[in-house]
Design a protein around this motif. Sequence first.
Motif, PDB file in Angstrom:
ATOM      1  N   SER A  37       8.411 -39.878  39.138  1.00 32.28           N
ATOM      2  CA  SER A  37       9.029 -41.077  38.433  1.00 32.28           C
ATOM      3  C   SER A  37      10.334 -41.619  39.147  1.00 32.28           C
ATOM      4  N   ASP A  40       8.285 -44.845  41.072  1.00 30.56           N
ATOM      5  CA  ASP A  40       7.436 -45.760  40.410  1.00 30.56           C
ATOM      6  C   ASP A  40       7.274 -44.962  39.170  1.00 30.56           C
ATOM      7  N   GLU A  41       7.658 -45.924  38.149  1.00 29.03           N
ATOM      8  CA  GLU A  41       7.564 -45.107  36.578  1.00 29.03           C
ATOM      9  C   GLU A  41       6.288 -45.337  35.935  1.00 29.03           C
ATOM     10  N   THR A  42       5.245 -45.982  36.811  1.00 34.62           N
ATOM     11  CA  THR A  42       4.027 -46.305  36.109  1.00 34.62           C
ATOM     12  C   THR A  42       3.376 -45.303  35.369  1.00 34.62           C
ATOM     13  N   ASP A  46       2.334 -44.709  31.710  1.00 32.99           N
ATOM     14  CA  ASP A  46       1.056 -44.573  31.388  1.00 32.99           C
ATOM     15  C   ASP A  46       0.825 -43.120  30.565  1.00 32.99           C
ATOM     16  N   ARG A  62       3.520 -52.348  25.796  1.00 32.91           N
ATOM     17  CA  ARG A  62       3.895 -52.013  27.329  1.00 32.91           C
ATOM     18  C   ARG A  62       4.489 -53.362  27.825  1.00 32.91           C
ATOM     19  N   GLY A  66       7.494 -52.140  32.394  1.00 34.25           N
ATOM     20  CA  GLY A  66       6.696 -50.888  32.092  1.00 34.25           C
ATOM     21  C   GLY A  66       7.412 -50.023  31.173  1.00 34.25           C
ATOM     22  N   ASP A 104      12.195 -42.829  33.831  1.00 35.80           N
ATOM     23  CA  ASP A 104      12.681 -42.602  35.151  1.00 35.80           C
ATOM     24  C   ASP A 104      13.630 -41.644  35.568  1.00 35.80           C
ATOM     25  N   VAL A 167      12.364 -47.878  31.590  1.00 40.08           N
ATOM     26  CA  VAL A 167      12.437 -47.639  32.791  1.00 40.08           C
ATOM     27  C   VAL A 167      13.841 -48.081  33.302  1.00 40.08           C
TER      28      VAL A 167
END
Length: 407
Positions: A37, A40-42, A46, A62, A66, A104, A167
Motif C-alpha cells: 500500500s 496504491d492503498e486500494t 478493501d 468508503r 479510499g 498507506d 489514505v
Amino acid sequence: MEETDETGTAGATETVDRTGVANELAELTERLVAIPSHEDETAAGDAIEAWLRAETDATVERDAVGNVIAYQRGPDGDTAPDGSDGGPDEADAVDTLALVGHHDVVPPAERQTTGEGTAGEYVVERRDGRIHGRGSADMKGAVAACLLAFRDATPPPGRELAVASFVGEEVGGEGARHAIDAGFVPNHALVAEGSTDYSKPGVTDVAVAHKGRRASTLVATGTAAHASEPEAGENAVYRACDAVAVVRELDAPTATVFGESVTGSVVVTKLHGGETWNAVPDRCTVTIDERTVPRDRADISRATDAVPGVEWTVDQDLPPMACRDATFADAALDAARAVHADRGLDTPEHVVKPHATDAGWLSAAGTAAVVCGPSEPGEAHTDTESVSIGVLERCYETYRELAEREW
C-alpha cells in the motif's frame, strides 16, 4: 487453560480471553501488513472494509479517495446511539469518539518485498513476539488494534464510537483532509500513531501535543554577470546567505500543553545557486525545515523584510496538535494507566510527540485529539520495521477501555 481478564472497569465489565484476542490481533495485523500500500492503498482499504462488514454491524463508508470510516450502531442493530442512521451528518447529536489510523505506508526496502526493489508482495515474519514487515509499526498493527476495539467496545449512553483508516497520511494527510472537508470532525479522537517508550521503556504513553512541520523556500534573485566583473551583477548567493543569517537568529517557537513543553525548530537544509563556475548567479534557493508548535511559529518573513530580492513561499504545512479537552486527555491517560497497572507495568504519562500526524488536521478542524499507539521511536520507516504483539494487545485494551469510560 486460557488466560482471561476483566476489562472495561468504567463501562461494561466482561471476561476477555486475552489469548484469543492476541491471536486474532496478530493474525489481522499480518493480513494487513502483507498487502502492498505504498503506491496504491486500494487493496488495504478493501481488506479493512470487508473486515468491518463481516465482523460488525456498523455503518461502513468508503469515500471517493479510499478512506474507510465506520460508526458503531446502537443496541437495536439499526441505528446509532442517538437514534439516527449514524455518520458525520449526525455528529452534533451525540459525543463521537473516533479511533483513527491510516493504511498507506512509505515505500518498502528491497528486503521487505518478495520482488526486486519495491515490487511484489510484502514480506511478513513473526518472531520473538514481534511482527516484522513494512507498515507493521506505522501503522497497520495499530489499525488492527483499533478495529478490534471498535468491534468489542460497548460505549456508554450518549456516545457514538467511530473508527477511521485514512489514505495518504505519509504524503501530507490527504485522506484526513478529504474526510474533514466532507464533515468528519468527531468530538474526540484517539490517533493510534506511536507513543510507546516515550516517557520510559516499557510503557505506552498518551501524547497530548505534537509538533507540526512547515517546509518552505526562500528564493533570492539577482543579476547575472561574468565572474571576471562581479560588480556588474548582483550575486543571488550573497543575498541568500544574508537571508540565511537572519533565519539562524530566529528564536525557535515554544508552547506548553497541560504542563508539557513543546519546542520547535528552524533549520536550513539545502542551498542551491549558480549554474557555472564563471558567472555571477542570478538565482539561489534556500530550503527550510521548520517544526511548528501549537499557536506559534517562527517569523521567517523577517528574512524577506531584511534582505532585498528575497521571496518566501510555503511548500507544505502540516499542523501541530494540542489536545483542547483536559478531561478527555486525563481519561485517555487513566485508561492507559489502568491497562498498565493490570499488567504490572510502569505508569504511562502525558507526553509530547515530535512528529506530525493526522491528529494535527483533526485538531485544526475542532476535534479534541490525543495520540496513543504501539510504534516505538526508531521503528517506523526502517528496513527492520516491526511491532510488539504484546504492545498491540496493550493498545487494544487501552482503546477499548477509553471507549467504555465515562468522562
